[in-house]
Design a protein around this motif. Structure first.
Motif, PDB file in Angstrom:
ATOM      1  N   ALA A  94       0.308  -4.085  -0.638  1.00  0.00           N
ATOM      2  CA  ALA A  94       1.164  -4.253   0.533  1.00  0.00           C
ATOM      3  C   ALA A  94       1.811  -2.925   0.923  1.00  0.00           C
ATOM      4  CB  ALA A  94       2.246  -5.276   0.219  1.00  0.00           C
TER       5      ALA A  94
ATOM      6  N   LEU B 211       5.011  -1.798   3.287  1.00  0.00           N
ATOM      7  CA  LEU B 211       6.133  -2.271   4.091  1.00  0.00           C
ATOM      8  C   LEU B 211       6.320  -1.341   5.279  1.00  0.00           C
ATOM      9  CD1 LEU B 211       8.886  -3.110   1.439  1.00  0.00           C
ATOM     10  CD2 LEU B 211       7.052  -4.553   2.328  1.00  0.00           C
TER      11      LEU B 211
ATOM     12  N   SER C 200       4.917  -6.546   6.390  1.00  0.00           N
ATOM     13  CA  SER C 200       4.084  -5.954   5.359  1.00  0.00           C
ATOM     14  C   SER C 200       2.612  -6.135   5.699  1.00  0.00           C
ATOM     15  CB  SER C 200       4.448  -6.614   4.037  1.00  0.00           C
ATOM     16  OG  SER C 200       3.394  -6.546   3.152  1.00  0.00           O
TER      17      SER C 200
END
Ligand SMILES: Cc1cc2nc3c(=O)[nH]c(=O)nc-3n(C[C@H](O)[C@H](O)[C@H](O)COP(=O)(O)O)c2cc1C
Length: 303
Positions: free
Chosen positions: A154, A156, A63
């Motif tokens: 974040a 991913l 991430s």
């Protein structure tokens, strides 16, 4: 752990939230991500929001936060633009050099040079591998999933390994990976790390297919013992079957055991004595003997 602190994530400052989560969910392995930008310039950066989530197919996820100013880190931009990343794993000999590559160098700066690492060609993707790394995964990016649109959010990066390189030195003579030879680094909170050395590595042989009897089959006096902690009770609960009558008989013929049971008979409260003996046996990894003495004491109606 009688007193617990309780938080709602939204009541913490971003710094506290970050620190509390990173300081507790650890040690985390480190993905040392090698990418190329659209002009073919190499980029290398460490990411510890990282793990493997499937072996068939091999899926590795890490991430990348957006920067405080909301811009994308180079790894994220490059992975999105090219769809390729090489995930190199980080062992102890590489750790200090790796940390230099975590510095926020400007876009286009080659962190292989900053950290003193050797780029070597990959076979099925374009980004370089890190020669010093014991394991290198050549990956295609399957998907990038943004978790929020706020600064620091974040993203991913879900990557699938197409080709895996492992250094010969990390294998045991039995062809398994030796944890002491690979000597992986884990990221803890703040600037702390750990690694797998002889003092930190331990084995728990509890194969999932061997159905253990479990804590619910332990006698009550064990569950309330102040001498045997969960660690030792788990050694007793982790067995698949109790010793047979003949194994118990065998132990009962031992003079020292006879003497021990005799002393137990003389005690007003024999349980602490029994639990201390069981603890001693378990510390010496004699689980069958520990169970046998427990069952023998039960058979003799001493507990
Ligand atoms: C050990 C270590 C782990 C890190 N883990 C992360 C992480 O999981 N997510 C993240 O966004 N940044 C993480 N960082 C910070 C990035 O490596 C840093 O922002 C780096 O400059 C990003 O480089 P890039 O812009 O070339 O991708 C970590 C740094 C270190 C040293």
């Amino acid at each position: 752990m009688e007193t617990m602190r309780k938080f709602k994530p939204e009541d913490l400052t971003p710094r506290q939230r970050h620190h509390y989560i990173l300081g507790t969910v650890n040690p985390r392995p480190i993905c040392f991500a090698s990418t190329l930008d659209q002009q073919g310039r190499p980029n290398l950066a460490p990411y510890s929001f990282f793990n493997v989530f499937s072996s068939t197919p091999p899926i590795l996820i890490f991430s990348v936060n957006t920067r405080r100013d909301g811009s994308n880190k180079d790894t994220l931009s490059n992975a999105a633009a090219t769809g390729e990343v090489v995930i190199n794993l980080v062992n102890y000999p590489m750790a200090r050099q790796m940390a230099i590559c975590g510095v926020e160098y400007d876009t286009g700066i080659n962190e292989f040079k900053k950290g003193g690492f050797t780029p070597i060609p990959s076979e099925v993707v374009k980004p370089f591998r890190v020669k010093e790394s014991p394991v290198q995964f050549e990956c295609k990016v399957r998907e990038i999933k943004s978790l929020s649109d706020k600064p620091g959010a974040a993203n991913l990066i879900i990557a699938e390994a197409l080709l895996v390189h492992m250094h010969e030195d990390i294998f045991s003579p039995e062809d398994t990976i030796d944890p002491l030879k690979i000597d992986m680094v884990g990221r803890l909170g703040n600037f702390n790390y750990c690694h797998a050395n002889a003092n930190s590595v331990f084995a728990i042989k509890q194969p999932p297919a061997d159905i253990a009897i479990g804590f619910d089959n332990l006698p009550e006096h064990l569950l309330t013992s102040s001498i045997l902690t969960g660690h030792y009770l788990a050694m007793l609960a982790g067995v698949t079957q109790l010793p047979s009558e003949s194994e118990i008989d065998q132990l009962s013929k031992n003079d020292k055991v006879g003497e021990f049971l005799h002393k137990m008979q003389e005690e007003r409260d024999p349980l602490p004595m029994l639990h201390k003996e069981v603890l001693y046996l378990l510390k010496n990894k004699k689980v069958t003997d520990a169970w046998s003495i427990l069952l023998l004491a039960e058979r003799e109606k001493l507990v």
